[in-house]
Structures are given as C-alpha cells and as structure tokens.
Design an enzyme around this catalytic site. Structure first.
Site, PDB file in Angstrom:
ATOM      1  N   CYS A 176      59.437  64.557  -7.549  1.00 26.88           N
ATOM      2  CA  CYS A 176      60.825  64.313  -8.043  1.00 26.88           C
ATOM      3  C   CYS A 176      60.397  63.908  -9.746  1.00 26.88           C
ATOM      4  O   CYS A 176      60.943  64.130 -10.750  1.00 26.88           O
ATOM      5  CB  CYS A 176      61.211  64.112  -7.678  1.00 26.88           C
ATOM      6  SG  CYS A 176      61.515  62.618  -7.341  1.00 26.88           S
ATOM      7  N   HIS A 277      66.473  59.729 -10.846  1.00 24.07           N
ATOM      8  CA  HIS A 277      65.686  58.897 -12.066  1.00 24.07           C
ATOM      9  C   HIS A 277      65.472  58.284 -13.255  1.00 24.07           C
ATOM     10  O   HIS A 277      65.926  59.045 -14.092  1.00 24.07           O
ATOM     11  CB  HIS A 277      64.167  59.098 -11.357  1.00 24.07           C
ATOM     12  CG  HIS A 277      64.272  59.803  -9.941  1.00 24.07           C
ATOM     13  ND1 HIS A 277      64.525  58.886  -8.669  1.00 24.07           N
ATOM     14  CD2 HIS A 277      63.469  60.248  -9.196  1.00 24.07           C
ATOM     15  CE1 HIS A 277      64.334  59.156  -7.623  1.00 24.07           C
ATOM     16  NE2 HIS A 277      63.483  60.264  -7.605  1.00 24.07           N
TER      17      HIS A 277
END
Ligand SMILES: NC(=O)C1=CN([C@@H]2O[C@H](COP(=O)(O)OP(=O)(O)OC[C@H]3O[C@@H](n4cnc5c(N)ncnc54)[C@H](OP(=O)(O)O)[C@@H]3O)[C@@H](O)[C@H]2O)C=CC1
Ligand SMILES: N[C@@H](CC(=O)OP(=O)(O)O)C(=O)O
Length: 370
Positions: A176, A277
């Site tokens: 990710c 993120h």
C-alpha cells in the site's frame, strides 16, 4: 453508483478469497458497486466455512454489506468451489495465499491478489493501475510458462491443462505505501523521461488500517509513533523498482520486465491515523538542468494514466492532485479525494541542503484497487 444500463457485457462473476478479512470486506463492497462485476462466491478459512458471510464476518466498514452478499455461504478456498467464477480477488493471509493462489491459477481461474507472496515473480505483473497498466502485457509469457510446467489435477473444463493457456493467470497489486510513491514517480518519468529519478529517500507515516484488524495494539499506537514495520522497508524499494520497470517484448512476442535502476532508502513508521498513508519523499534527478518546481507540479497535475484513457469505471478523473496550500495533504482531510483513488501531493519544494534536489509530501488511500 454506476448505471447498470451502461454495462457492455454480462457482469463478470467474481469470487473473493479471504472474504472475512479487512481486504476481503473492501473487495465485497467494491464488487457490489461495480458496473462490470458481481459478487458470486466467497471463501475463507475452515473456521468460517459453512456459515453465511453475514454470520462469519466481523464487519468493520462504514457501508453495510448488501443483504444478498450477507446470505452467501462461505466456501473453502479450493478451485472446485469457484469454478463458476470468471475470476477471483484474493485478500488471503500471506501465510496461506501463495499456495492457494497457485492452485487457482493452475486450475484455470484468473487471480487478482492483494497478498505479497507472488509480487516478485518475474512473470507476475505487479500493477498499480494508475502507474503501470502496460505490465499486464506479461500475461502471455506467464501463461506460456504455466502451460509448459503445470499438470493440474483438475481444471474448470475437466481434466488436463489445455484451457489454462487461455484462462488461468495471476496479477498482484503492490504494497500500500508503494502506491503513493509509484504514481507520482511514474508521472515524472512520463514527463521527463524513463530513469529521470536517480535516487529517493522516503519516510512513510502509515495508517493503522494497513495492519488489518485488530492490528497494532491500541496501547502501542495511541499517543505514539512506532518507528518500524516489519518487512516493509525492503518492499518499498523492490516493489517500486519493479513497478517503474520497462516492459519489452522478445522476437516471439513474449514480454519481460527490466527493473528500474532508481535507488531508494525507506524508513517506515506507523502513526495513529485510521486510514490513508503519507510519505515524506526527497528525490535526486539523474540529469541536469533540473526541472523547475513549477514544471514538476505541471507534470504531476497533467498526468493522464492509461486507466483513464481506457475509460475504466473506477479510474479517478485526476490520478494526482497537487495541493498548493502549505499544510496539505493531510490524511483525514484528503484521503477521500477522487473516491480514494488519487494520490495527493504537496509541500513540493527545492531541498535547501543541496543533498537532494526536491522534496514532496505524498498522501493516498492505502487501498490498491482494480
Ligand atoms: N489490511 C490492509 O490494508 C492490507 C492487507 N494486505 C494484504 O492482504 C492480505 C489480507 O489482509 P487483511 O485483510 O488485513 O487480513 P485479515 O487477517 O483481516 O484476513 C485474512 C483472511 O484470510 C483468511 N484465511 C486465513 N487463513 C486461511 C486459510 N488457511 N484458508 C483460507 N482462508 C484463510 C481469513 O479467513 P477467516 O476469517 O476465516 O480466518 C480472512 O478472510 C494479507 O496478505 C495482507 O498482507 C495488503 C494491503 C493492505
Ligand atoms: N504492510 C502494510 C500493508 C501492506 O500493504 O502489506 P503487504 O505489503 O503485505 O500487502 C501496512 O502495514 O501498512
């Protein structure tokens, strides 16, 4: 929601392996809302098999599971239970994903995986849809090898492997955190040439959701930052090099990937953010003169990946959003941009130390979608 009247062919019947997990739940929701796909079969471990999906799953999404999906009975993750499916998505735990995914491919079922197990296989495309869709060109080479080496016990058309060459395949999506780096780097290479970034230093600030549920203990992450995520730093560099690699074709028309030469050092940290993120990135360019900061912004903003031009229903209108405010991107404010499919870039500036050429802040939803 997408309009069903626009569907140009019957919806593809999809299976989800690992349907009860964090990733499996997102797959179920995405498939329910997709104009080309339908959720057809769900599978998980023995402890969930035989229960309805609704009873087996600890639902952690803010959107409820549709009633029809909740009534599906959870199956064992073996190909025989999924022969009705046109393709499967895998959100399996990595302790079991490798072998189970291989058995599906060998049985002629296409697999799209979130798990890390096969990402570094040279014949498996590692695809971030808004960065390197062209790497799907590896599939004929993958099928040629499969045909030459596998003797399946059973396949969806019965015995033998004659149909595998046409149906079985494996595509992986990336770690990710790599997404938020790979998409802007692909945009810069598109504008300034392949290999334009010589090296990068990356510090990630990764959300708790990346660790799945229940994930990092609350006593560790509340009021704190954890400065290490096991195995993550090596994946940032190896996966970025593969995603940014070049695809070329031999005289028989079969493809291979030549990894990018970019040198990356990464420090991965876990921060008390629920979703989305962030990465602080410093880059050094391979060539002089350097592009101006304004030219970098234009290159990022103007990037139109192939997924957009192909008209993929989930493709974001803007793959990269350049934020000009001094205090953006922020995960809580910006993770939903373009439905979570865009990477937000901000704080783009020259590095006054002279060690690096430019510094950026990248932020993106951590999901990798198809
Ligand atoms: N969470 C995230 O954001 C991300 C996760 N990933 C990767 O995706 C994968 C899934 O992650 P996540 O959803 O967080 O994991 P979870 O632990 O939440 O879910 C794992 C799934 O695998 C199933 N499973 C476990 N063992 C078996 C088995 N022996 N046979 C069949 N099914 C089994 C579980 O079923 P059951 O409930 O029945 O035990 C469950 O459905 C992992 O490989 C992870 O590294 C990747 C990127 C992001
Ligand atoms: N490791 C990531 C999640 C992830 O992408 O894992 P993997 O590389 O195994 O898919 C995190 O904890 O935030």
């Amino acid at each position: 929601m997408h309009s069903s009247s626009a569907v140009p062919f019957p919806r593809k019947r999809c299976g989800v392996l690992g349907c009860t997990g964090s990733v499996g739940q997102r797959f179920a929701l995405l498939l329910e809302a997709h104009p080309y796909f339908s959720l057809h079969v769900v599978g998980a471990s023995h402890s969930s098999c035989g229960k309805t999906y609704g009873d087996a799953v600890k639902w952690k999404q803010s959107t409820p599971l549709a009633a029809a999906s909740a009534e599906l009975v959870v199956k064992e993750c073996i190909p025989e239970e999924f022969f009705d499916c046109d393709l499967v998505f895998s959100g399996l735990d990595d302790s079991v994903a490798g072998g189970i995914e291989t058995s599906f491919v060998s049985a002629g079922i296409p697999v799209f995986s979130n798990a890390k197990n096969h990402r570094q296989d040279p014949l498996v495309p590692l695809v971030v849809p808004t960065a390197n869709l062209s790497h799907l060109g590896l599939i004929p080479a993958q099928r040629a090898k499969l045909k030459a080496t596998s003797i399946p016990k059973s396949s969806r058309n019965g015995d033998g492997n004659s149909d595998i060459v046409d149906t079985g395949m494996l595509v992986c999506n990336s770690n990710c955190s790599v997404v938020g780096v790979a998409v802007p780097f692909a945009a810069l290479e598109h504008a300034f040439g392949k290999g334009c970034i010589a090296s990068a230093s990356i510090t990630t600030l990764q959300a708790i959701s990346g660790g799945g549920y229940p994930g990092v203990p609350s006593m560790d992450i509340m009021d704190n930052i954890v400065p290490f995520i096991s195995g993550e730093e090596a994946k940032i560099s190896s996966e970025a090099r593969k995603i940014l690699g070049s695809i070329s074709y031999d005289e028989t028309g079969l493809a291979s990937i030549q990894e990018a030469a970019v040198k990356i050092s990464a420090t991965c940290t876990r921060v008390p953010v629920l979703d989305g993120h962030t990465a602080v990135v410093s880059v050094r360019f391979a060539q002089r003169p350097l592009p101006t900061i304004e030219a970098l912004k234009e290159a990022l903003e103007g990037f139109k990946p192939e997924a957009q031009t192909l008209g993929c229903p989930s493709a974001p209108k803007r793959a990269i959003v350049v934020m000009r405010e001094h205090d953006r991107p922020q995960p809580r404010l910006d993770r939903g941009i373009e439905g979570g499919y865009a990477v937000s870039v901000g704080r783009l500036r020259e590095d006054e130390s002279g060690v690096w050429d430019a510094m950026f802040l990248f932020s993106g939803q951590q999901e990798r979608r198809y």
